[in-house]
Design an enzyme around this catalytic site. Structure first.
Site, PDB file in Angstrom:
ATOM      1  N   SER A 121      -4.787   2.666   4.221  1.00  0.00           N
ATOM      2  CA  SER A 121      -4.899   2.079   2.893  1.00  0.00           C
ATOM      3  C   SER A 121      -4.938   0.547   2.986  1.00  0.00           C
ATOM      4  O   SER A 121      -5.717  -0.121   2.292  1.00  0.00           O
ATOM      5  CB  SER A 121      -3.725   2.540   2.029  1.00  0.00           C
ATOM      6  OG  SER A 121      -3.857   2.052   0.719  1.00  0.00           O
ATOM      7  N   LYS A 142       0.787  -1.233   0.000  1.00  0.00           N
ATOM      8  CA  LYS A 142       0.000   0.000   0.000  1.00  0.00           C
ATOM      9  C   LYS A 142       0.824   1.290   0.000  1.00  0.00           C
ATOM     10  O   LYS A 142       0.294   2.371   0.235  1.00  0.00           O
ATOM     11  CB  LYS A 142      -1.012   0.027   1.155  1.00  0.00           C
ATOM     12  CG  LYS A 142      -1.888  -1.194   1.279  1.00  0.00           C
ATOM     13  CD  LYS A 142      -2.327  -1.783  -0.044  1.00  0.00           C
ATOM     14  CE  LYS A 142      -3.402  -0.968  -0.745  1.00  0.00           C
ATOM     15  NZ  LYS A 142      -3.673  -1.568  -2.090  1.00  0.00           N
ATOM     16  N   HIS A 169       7.185  -7.429  -2.132  1.00  0.00           N
ATOM     17  CA  HIS A 169       6.933  -6.776  -0.847  1.00  0.00           C
ATOM     18  C   HIS A 169       7.824  -7.372   0.244  1.00  0.00           C
ATOM     19  O   HIS A 169       7.631  -7.071   1.420  1.00  0.00           O
ATOM     20  CB  HIS A 169       5.474  -6.972  -0.418  1.00  0.00           C
ATOM     21  CG  HIS A 169       4.456  -6.252  -1.229  1.00  0.00           C
ATOM     22  ND1 HIS A 169       4.606  -4.946  -1.642  1.00  0.00           N
ATOM     23  CD2 HIS A 169       3.232  -6.646  -1.676  1.00  0.00           C
ATOM     24  CE1 HIS A 169       3.519  -4.588  -2.324  1.00  0.00           C
ATOM     25  NE2 HIS A 169       2.687  -5.590  -2.367  1.00  0.00           N
TER      26      HIS A 169
HETATM   27  P1  A3P Z   1      -5.179   4.748  -0.902  1.00  0.00           P
HETATM   28  O1  A3P Z   1      -5.778   3.476  -0.405  1.00  0.00           O
HETATM   29  O2  A3P Z   1      -4.750   5.645   0.215  1.00  0.00           O
HETATM   30  O3  A3P Z   1      -6.035   5.466  -1.888  1.00  0.00           O
HETATM   31  P2  A3P Z   1      -0.289  -0.237  -3.665  1.00  0.00           P
HETATM   32  O4  A3P Z   1      -0.232  -0.030  -5.135  1.00  0.00           O
HETATM   33  O5  A3P Z   1       1.028  -0.397  -3.015  1.00  0.00           O
HETATM   34  O6  A3P Z   1      -1.283  -1.281  -3.307  1.00  0.00           O
HETATM   35  O7  A3P Z   1      -0.809   1.140  -3.037  1.00  0.00           O
HETATM   36  C1  A3P Z   1      -2.131   1.551  -3.202  1.00  0.00           C
HETATM   37  C2  A3P Z   1      -2.276   2.979  -2.763  1.00  0.00           C
HETATM   38  O8  A3P Z   1      -1.638   3.843  -3.717  1.00  0.00           O
HETATM   39  C3  A3P Z   1      -3.735   3.391  -2.696  1.00  0.00           C
HETATM   40  O9  A3P Z   1      -3.820   4.377  -1.659  1.00  0.00           O
HETATM   41  C4  A3P Z   1      -3.914   3.981  -4.089  1.00  0.00           C
HETATM   42  O10 A3P Z   1      -5.016   4.829  -4.214  1.00  0.00           O
HETATM   43  C5  A3P Z   1      -2.595   4.729  -4.228  1.00  0.00           C
HETATM   44  N1  A3P Z   1      -2.295   5.080  -5.622  1.00  0.00           N
HETATM   45  C6  A3P Z   1      -2.359   4.287  -6.716  1.00  0.00           C
HETATM   46  N2  A3P Z   1      -2.054   4.968  -7.827  1.00  0.00           N
HETATM   47  C7  A3P Z   1      -1.789   6.236  -7.433  1.00  0.00           C
HETATM   48  C8  A3P Z   1      -1.425   7.430  -8.126  1.00  0.00           C
HETATM   49  N3  A3P Z   1      -1.280   7.451  -9.453  1.00  0.00           N
HETATM   50  N4  A3P Z   1      -1.245   8.555  -7.410  1.00  0.00           N
HETATM   51  C9  A3P Z   1      -1.402   8.549  -6.071  1.00  0.00           C
HETATM   52  N5  A3P Z   1      -1.755   7.454  -5.360  1.00  0.00           N
HETATM   53  C10 A3P Z   1      -1.942   6.305  -6.029  1.00  0.00           C
END
Ligand code: A3P
Length: 295
Positions: free
Chosen positions: A138, A48, A108
């Site tokens: 998240s 996340k 991860h």
């Molecule tokens: P939130 O749940 O706070 O919205 P991962 O890819 O490691 O699973 O992380 C997911 C998190 O990154 C989520 O956070 C998601 O919305 C955010 N995320 C994904 N793409 C993004 C982008 N282009 N800009 C900002 N945040 C992004």
């Protein structure tokens, strides 16, 4: 791609003290023996932290800023997820083994579980970190919608589990601290989610320079645009729209949820925030690492 019964929400299993999905544990010998190649690029995050975001950024850079080339497949097919396994699909390792070099891989894993060949080959690592409060929020929403990982339970209970490191991939603190120190042993670019939010152009150019493909201004602009939250949320190659409901139930919480800095304020009580800050301070003392929880 329906799952055979019995794969859902199995309890985590500890590998060297790190709670991991059962399928990862079952495949551990294969993961541990993974053969990295010198030109592998490893994208590494605690869950996340914005893994998907930095994956799309890296691919856009590698494709010279051409979004069409990045639509060739969903992200999880472009970058094998090293320790992931879910039958009947092939494992992350098998997927990576079959991929022609140069490969970009996702993990991860905490430092202590990284397959030895990455150290031997001196592979480049792009590490992305996100402040622990937004990471916890998240993760909570992600585990609510993820149908193969344990349920988070109520928020107060999940927050305690996050602090204790009894969540998938273990302790946020150990992960971040370990990879921060790994800068001394590997060519590693350490990025902060908050910095990327603040100035994507600056941070994306740092990534491009690190992987040896600096971007001309027009290409940089295209990467910034194409990897914005709004564009990635609408893009089926990045929003996991093709994942079956039996794996990711986006009616519970969308995979592209909010993409902001500071959403923790909508979840933490004042008491939880103070308790969390004290816990963090004791665990990050002396590392030189600092995180911003608002912009
Ligand atoms: P939130 O749940 O706070 O919205 P991962 O890819 O490691 O699973 O992380 C997911 C998190 O990154 C989520 O956070 C998601 O919305 C955010 N995320 C994904 N793409 C993004 C982008 N282009 N800009 C900002 N945040 C992004």
């Amino acid at each position: 791609s329906e799952d055979p019964p019995g794969q859902e929400r199995r309890p985590l299993v500890a590998v060297d003290g790190v709670p991991l999905p059962q399928k990862t544990w079952e495949n551990w010998a294969q993961i541990k023996a993974f053969q990295a190649k010198p030109d592998d690029l490893l994208i590494c995050t605690y869950p996340k932290a914005g893994t998907t975001w930095i994956q799309e950024i890296v691919d856009m850079i590698q494709q010279g800023g051409d979004p069409e080339k990045c639509r060739r497949a969903p992200l999880h097919e472009r970058h094998p997820f090293l320790e992931w396994a879910r039958s009947p699909q092939s494992t992350g390792v098998a997927w990576a083994d079959a991929m022609p070099p140069p490969r970009t891989l996702k993990t991860h894993l905490p430092v202590k579980l990284l397959p030895a060949s990455f150290w031997k080959q001196g592979c480049k690592v792009v590490y992305m970190a996100r402040n622990p409060k937004d990471s916890a929020v998240s993760y909570y929403h992600f585990l609510r919608m993820h149908q193969l990982l344990p349920q988070p339970g109520p928020w107060p209970q999940f927050l305690e589990a996050f602090m204790a490191g009894t969540v998938p991939w273990g302790s946020w603190h150990e992960h971040v601290r370990g990879w921060w120190r790994a800068r001394e042993a590997l060519p590693l670019l350490f990025l902060h989610y908050e910095d990327l939010k603040e100035d994507p152009g600056r941070e994306i150019q740092r990534v491009a320079q690190f992987i040896g493909q600096p971007l001309v201004p027009a290409a940089l602009e295209r990467v910034v645009h194409h990897t914005s939250f709004e564009v990635m949320r609408a893009n089926p190659a990045t929003n996991r729209a093709s994942a079956p409901r039996s794996v990711l139930d986006q009616s519970i919480s969308p995979f592209m949820r909010k993409g902001t800095v500071g959403d923790w304020k909508n979840h933490f009580t004042v008491a939880q925030s103070e308790h969390f800050d004290r816990d963090c301070a004791s665990k990050t003392a002396g590392t030189g690492l600092a995180f911003r929880t608002e912009l």
